[in-house]
Scaffold this motif. Structure first.
Motif, PDB file in Angstrom:
ATOM      1  N   GLY A 131       0.818  -1.209   0.000  1.00 32.54           N
ATOM      2  CA  GLY A 131       0.000   0.000   0.000  1.00 32.54           C
ATOM      3  C   GLY A 131       0.852   1.260   0.000  1.00 32.54           C
ATOM      4  N   GLN A 132       1.931   1.269   0.778  1.00 31.15           N
ATOM      5  CA  GLN A 132       2.834   2.419   0.811  1.00 31.15           C
ATOM      6  C   GLN A 132       3.514   2.636  -0.540  1.00 31.15           C
ATOM      7  N   ALA A 133       3.816   1.532  -1.215  1.00 30.50           N
ATOM      8  CA  ALA A 133       4.511   1.622  -2.502  1.00 30.50           C
ATOM      9  C   ALA A 133       3.618   2.160  -3.616  1.00 30.50           C
ATOM     10  N   ARG A 134       2.309   2.178  -3.405  1.00 35.74           N
ATOM     11  CA  ARG A 134       1.410   2.758  -4.400  1.00 35.74           C
ATOM     12  C   ARG A 134       1.576   4.265  -4.481  1.00 35.74           C
ATOM     13  N   ASP A 135       1.907   4.891  -3.349  1.00 38.70           N
ATOM     14  CA  ASP A 135       2.007   6.340  -3.283  1.00 38.70           C
ATOM     15  C   ASP A 135       3.369   6.858  -3.711  1.00 38.70           C
ATOM     16  N   LYS A 136       4.426   6.145  -3.334  1.00 41.58           N
ATOM     17  CA  LYS A 136       5.780   6.597  -3.646  1.00 41.58           C
ATOM     18  C   LYS A 136       6.715   5.395  -3.611  1.00 41.58           C
ATOM     19  N   LYS A 137       7.721   5.432  -4.451  1.00 35.94           N
ATOM     20  CA  LYS A 137       8.622   4.282  -4.580  1.00 35.94           C
ATOM     21  C   LYS A 137       9.276   3.930  -3.245  1.00 35.94           C
ATOM     22  N   ILE A 138       9.286   2.637  -2.964  1.00 37.04           N
ATOM     23  CA  ILE A 138      10.020   2.096  -1.825  1.00 37.04           C
ATOM     24  C   ILE A 138      11.095   1.173  -2.370  1.00 37.04           C
ATOM     25  N   ASN A 139      12.324   1.414  -1.982  1.00 36.08           N
ATOM     26  CA  ASN A 139      13.446   0.670  -2.552  1.00 36.08           C
ATOM     27  C   ASN A 139      13.654  -0.695  -1.928  1.00 36.08           C
ATOM     28  N   ALA A 140      13.334  -0.829  -0.650  1.00 37.69           N
ATOM     29  CA  ALA A 140      13.613  -2.102   0.009  1.00 37.69           C
ATOM     30  C   ALA A 140      12.770  -2.272   1.270  1.00 37.69           C
ATOM     31  N   LEU A 141      12.516  -3.528   1.590  1.00 35.49           N
ATOM     32  CA  LEU A 141      11.897  -3.925   2.854  1.00 35.49           C
ATOM     33  C   LEU A 141      12.895  -4.800   3.594  1.00 35.49           C
ATOM     34  N   ILE A 142      13.157  -4.464   4.850  1.00 27.95           N
ATOM     35  CA  ILE A 142      13.923  -5.339   5.733  1.00 27.95           C
ATOM     36  C   ILE A 142      12.929  -5.969   6.699  1.00 27.95           C
ATOM     37  N   LEU A 164       6.365  -6.331  -8.553  1.00 22.57           N
ATOM     38  CA  LEU A 164       5.918  -5.482  -9.660  1.00 22.57           C
ATOM     39  C   LEU A 164       6.181  -4.009  -9.372  1.00 22.57           C
ATOM     40  N   LYS A 165       6.193  -3.642  -8.111  1.00 21.49           N
ATOM     41  CA  LYS A 165       6.438  -2.244  -7.733  1.00 21.49           C
ATOM     42  C   LYS A 165       7.914  -1.980  -7.448  1.00 21.49           C
ATOM     43  N   GLY A 166       8.756  -2.972  -7.655  1.00 18.12           N
ATOM     44  CA  GLY A 166      10.192  -2.782  -7.483  1.00 18.12           C
ATOM     45  C   GLY A 166      10.668  -2.796  -6.053  1.00 18.12           C
ATOM     46  N   VAL A 167       9.862  -3.365  -5.134  1.00 15.08           N
ATOM     47  CA  VAL A 167      10.263  -3.442  -3.717  1.00 15.08           C
ATOM     48  C   VAL A 167      10.940  -4.783  -3.467  1.00 15.08           C
ATOM     49  N   ARG A 168      12.191  -4.763  -3.127  1.00 10.20           N
ATOM     50  CA  ARG A 168      12.913  -6.004  -2.820  1.00 10.20           C
ATOM     51  C   ARG A 168      12.856  -6.273  -1.322  1.00 10.20           C
ATOM     52  N   ALA A 169      12.535  -7.498  -0.975  1.00 11.60           N
ATOM     53  CA  ALA A 169      12.432  -7.879   0.436  1.00 11.60           C
ATOM     54  C   ALA A 169      13.709  -8.572   0.889  1.00 11.60           C
ATOM     55  N   PHE A 170      14.293  -8.060   1.962  1.00  4.49           N
ATOM     56  CA  PHE A 170      15.480  -8.653   2.573  1.00  4.49           C
ATOM     57  C   PHE A 170      15.022  -9.310   3.858  1.00  4.49           C
ATOM     58  N   MET A 171      14.985 -10.624   3.840  1.00  5.46           N
ATOM     59  CA  MET A 171      14.400 -11.406   4.929  1.00  5.46           C
ATOM     60  C   MET A 171      15.514 -11.954   5.828  1.00  5.46           C
ATOM     61  N   PHE A 172      15.587 -11.458   7.054  1.00 10.10           N
ATOM     62  CA  PHE A 172      16.634 -11.845   7.985  1.00 10.10           C
ATOM     63  C   PHE A 172      16.049 -12.719   9.085  1.00 10.10           C
ATOM     64  N   GLN A 173      16.562 -13.923   9.203  1.00  6.39           N
ATOM     65  CA  GLN A 173      16.039 -14.893  10.161  1.00  6.39           C
ATOM     66  C   GLN A 173      16.968 -15.082  11.346  1.00  6.39           C
TER      67      GLN A 173
END
Length: 247
Positions: A131-142, A164-173
């Motif tokens: 939802g946040q990425a619809r308003d403005k580009k988000i480069n990454a999710l941690i 599709l919105k170009g948000v890459r998820a960095f998943m740290f376990q």
């Protein structure tokens, strides 16, 4: 003071703040670490999401200190970064902070949070990010967590929307839960991001990973490679290798 809003199933509501808190936030949000410009668009936007269920309290406390590395990494290359904190805890609580460019402000948010027993809500986190990425580009999710208690098939579709919105998820376990690893790796794969495991007792691991993603958020692969060249951590180099395979 307005009452705190209850999050719906698919949305996250910001924390209610007093007028004094809001005024303080607006002041601090315009003051960047390391003397960087206090106005204008940031070079990158990043959402820092964490599992705040009961088992996570020690790691949460550590992350509250280590998160400054995200700002330090980008200010060191003359860039600015906007970060939003998202967390879930208890039976249904899932919240998001405002956007900020100040490490101390983000730390203040985190130190006010108390981890409470409950189930994971990664699906709500991903829906919020989309939802946040619809308003403005988000480069990454941690995302930092240690377990997974949801239906991965349901989350895969949302992860696809992030891709599709170009948000890459960095998943740290943290830890070795096999279900969590499977889910985290799949979400990272779908979004073109990366997966890494860290040891909560080795603070340098998470510190290096946070700095690496922050560098990527403001400057892409080139900035990540530069950060990796200045950081000997094996995890950072593995992160860079994963992104190259998916780029």
């Amino acid at each position: 003071m307005p009452k705190e809003k209850t999050a719906s199933k698919n949305n996250i509501t910001p924390e209610a703040s007093s007028r004094a808190d809001v005024a303080a936030f607006l002041t601090k949000a315009n003051t960047l670490a390391k003397g960087a410009p206090a106005s204008g668009p940031a070079n990158g936007r990043l959402i820092f999401a964490m599992d705040a269920t009961a088992s996570r309290q020690p790691s949460w406390d550590n992350a509250a200190v280590l998160q400054a590395e995200m700002f330090d990494a980008v200010s060191g290359i003359g860039s600015t970064l906007d970060i939003q904190l998202v967390f879930f805890c208890g039976l249904s609580e899932c919240k998001a902070s405002g956007w900020c460019r100040d490490a101390s402000r983000l730390r203040d948010y985190m130190t006010k949070v108390s981890c409470r027993a409950g189930h994971t809500q990664l699906g709500r986190v991903l829906t919020h990010v989309e939802g946040q990425a619809r308003d403005k580009k988000i480069n990454a999710l941690i995302y930092v967590g240690d377990c997974f208690e949801e239906d991965l098939d349901n989350l895969a579709g949302v992860a696809g929307q992030l891709a599709l919105k170009g948000v890459r998820a960095f998943m740290f376990q943290e830890g070795f839960d096999p279900k969590a690893e499977t889910a985290f790796r799949e979400i990272a794969r779908i979004t073109g991001g990366a997966f890494a495991r860290f040891d909560a007792n080795a603070a340098d691991h998470l510190r290096a990973l946070l700095g690496a993603v922050a560098s990527f958020a403001v400057g892409g692969i080139a900035a990540l490679d530069d950060y990796a060249g200045r950081n000997a951590a094996k995890d950072v180099k593995l992160l860079s290798a994963q992104l190259r395979k998916r780029s």
